[in-house]
Scaffold this active site. Sequence first.
Site, PDB file in Angstrom:
ATOM      1  N   TRP A  10       8.954 -17.483  -5.184  1.00  0.00           N
ATOM      2  CA  TRP A  10      10.259 -17.303  -6.168  1.00  0.00           C
ATOM      3  C   TRP A  10       9.745 -16.572  -7.438  1.00  0.00           C
ATOM      4  CZ3 TRP A  10      14.206 -21.990  -5.730  1.00  0.00           C
ATOM      5  CH2 TRP A  10      14.465 -22.232  -4.405  1.00  0.00           C
ATOM      6  N   HIS A  94      -2.687 -15.708  -7.383  1.00  0.00           N
ATOM      7  CA  HIS A  94      -1.809 -14.678  -6.725  1.00  0.00           C
ATOM      8  C   HIS A  94      -2.304 -13.236  -7.694  1.00  0.00           C
ATOM      9  CE1 HIS A  94       1.622 -12.186  -6.853  1.00  0.00           C
ATOM     10  NE2 HIS A  94       2.006 -12.885  -5.583  1.00  0.00           N
ATOM     11  N   GLU A 166      -3.024 -10.144   0.368  1.00  0.00           N
ATOM     12  CA  GLU A 166      -1.923  -9.644  -0.251  1.00  0.00           C
ATOM     13  C   GLU A 166      -2.433  -8.275  -1.134  1.00  0.00           C
ATOM     14  OE1 GLU A 166       1.755 -12.152  -1.363  1.00  0.00           O
ATOM     15  OE2 GLU A 166       0.361 -12.315  -2.787  1.00  0.00           O
ATOM     16  N   GLY A 172       5.839  -6.379  -4.429  1.00  0.00           N
ATOM     17  CA  GLY A 172       6.841  -5.774  -5.057  1.00  0.00           C
ATOM     18  C   GLY A 172       7.077  -4.258  -5.054  1.00  0.00           C
ATOM     19  N   SER A 211       5.559  -7.025   0.018  1.00  0.00           N
ATOM     20  CA  SER A 211       6.744  -6.167   0.729  1.00  0.00           C
ATOM     21  C   SER A 211       7.109  -6.483   2.086  1.00  0.00           C
ATOM     22  CB  SER A 211       6.536  -4.558   0.626  1.00  0.00           C
ATOM     23  OG  SER A 211       6.654  -4.456  -0.898  1.00  0.00           O
ATOM     24  N   GLY A 232       7.707 -12.453  -1.343  1.00  0.00           N
ATOM     25  CA  GLY A 232       8.254 -12.419  -2.815  1.00  0.00           C
ATOM     26  C   GLY A 232       9.600 -12.208  -2.761  1.00  0.00           C
ATOM     27  N   GLY A 233       9.976 -10.927  -2.927  1.00  0.00           N
ATOM     28  CA  GLY A 233      11.485 -10.337  -3.339  1.00  0.00           C
ATOM     29  C   GLY A 233      12.596 -11.099  -2.031  1.00  0.00           C
TER      30      GLY A 233
HETATM   31  C1  PEP Z   1       4.240 -11.810  -3.531  1.00  0.00           C
HETATM   32  O1  PEP Z   1       5.088 -12.085  -4.828  1.00  0.00           O
HETATM   33  O2  PEP Z   1       3.363 -12.827  -3.078  1.00  0.00           O
HETATM   34  C2  PEP Z   1       4.890 -10.877  -2.739  1.00  0.00           C
HETATM   35  C3  PEP Z   1       4.289 -10.690  -1.775  1.00  0.00           C
HETATM   36  O3  PEP Z   1       5.919 -10.280  -3.399  1.00  0.00           O
HETATM   37  P1  PEP Z   1       6.814  -8.996  -2.480  1.00  0.00           P
HETATM   38  O4  PEP Z   1       7.041  -9.453  -1.133  1.00  0.00           O
HETATM   39  O5  PEP Z   1       7.956  -9.078  -3.199  1.00  0.00           O
HETATM   40  O6  PEP Z   1       6.000  -7.627  -2.319  1.00  0.00           O
END
Ligand code: PEP
Length: 249
Positions: A10, A94, A166, A172, A211, A232-233
């Site tokens: 979150w 992260h 990631e 994001g 994403s 994330g989002g």
């Molecule tokens: C994250 O915050 O670990 C992430 C992958 O964000 P998003 O899905 O928004 O890219």
Amino acid sequence: MRKKLVAGNWKMHGGLQANSALLDRIVESLPSLACDVLVCVPFPYLFQVAERLAGSRLALGAQNVSEHAAGAFTGEVSAPMLAELGCSFVIVGHSERRALYGEGDLLVAAKCKAVLAAGMWPVLCVGETLAEREAGETLAVVARQLRAVIDCVGVASFSRMVVAYEPVWAIGTGMTASPVQAEVVHAAIRRQFAELDSVVAEGLRILYGGSVKPQNAMELFAQPNIDGGLIGGAALVADDFLAICHAAN
Ligand code: PEP
């Protein structure tokens, strides 16, 4: 066969009312979901979310932790505190913490050790920046980030850890790694572990994050070494998060 895991991060979002509505939707959908599901929420909401999740199979996680167990560290939160509040997972390393708060490989490793000592599972994030990818350094960067933690906690500890690949440029930004780009890195991560311990390597869940959306989740999760996602989002929108969970079914 590794069970898929979908983890929501979150980040610094939420509010008592909004959390409640989101959790209601997730909890009521759990019976239709075959994957494991985790929500990693901001510290102030851990108590609220732990109470809401009690008795459900939705797991609770935090997004950061101190490397120290207790002491004069104003503003920090220790792993035993998180465990007492019902967390079973903690996101460690992260890219936002590495980039914005200067967390290096050694600190990330120490935090993983603290999480393990408190009986929880680290979700260890690794990934390259765009400049590192363009310089052809992706696999070397990821291997280095993993090696620092393996050297600190030992490869056997990874039977109680999750790795999240990631790519920083995909977080994001709306730019997702293609399933093939992601799979290349996931396979390399598993090979790195296989060279040390084949049983740990086979059981290790390696999530993809960056994403992930309902539209791309199924193709990503279909790759042989992608065992779910760190979201994330899309984790803040019940319909999207649940669609991603269904894609992992
Ligand atoms: C994250 O915050 O670990 C992430 C992958 O964000 P998003 O899905 O928004 O890219």
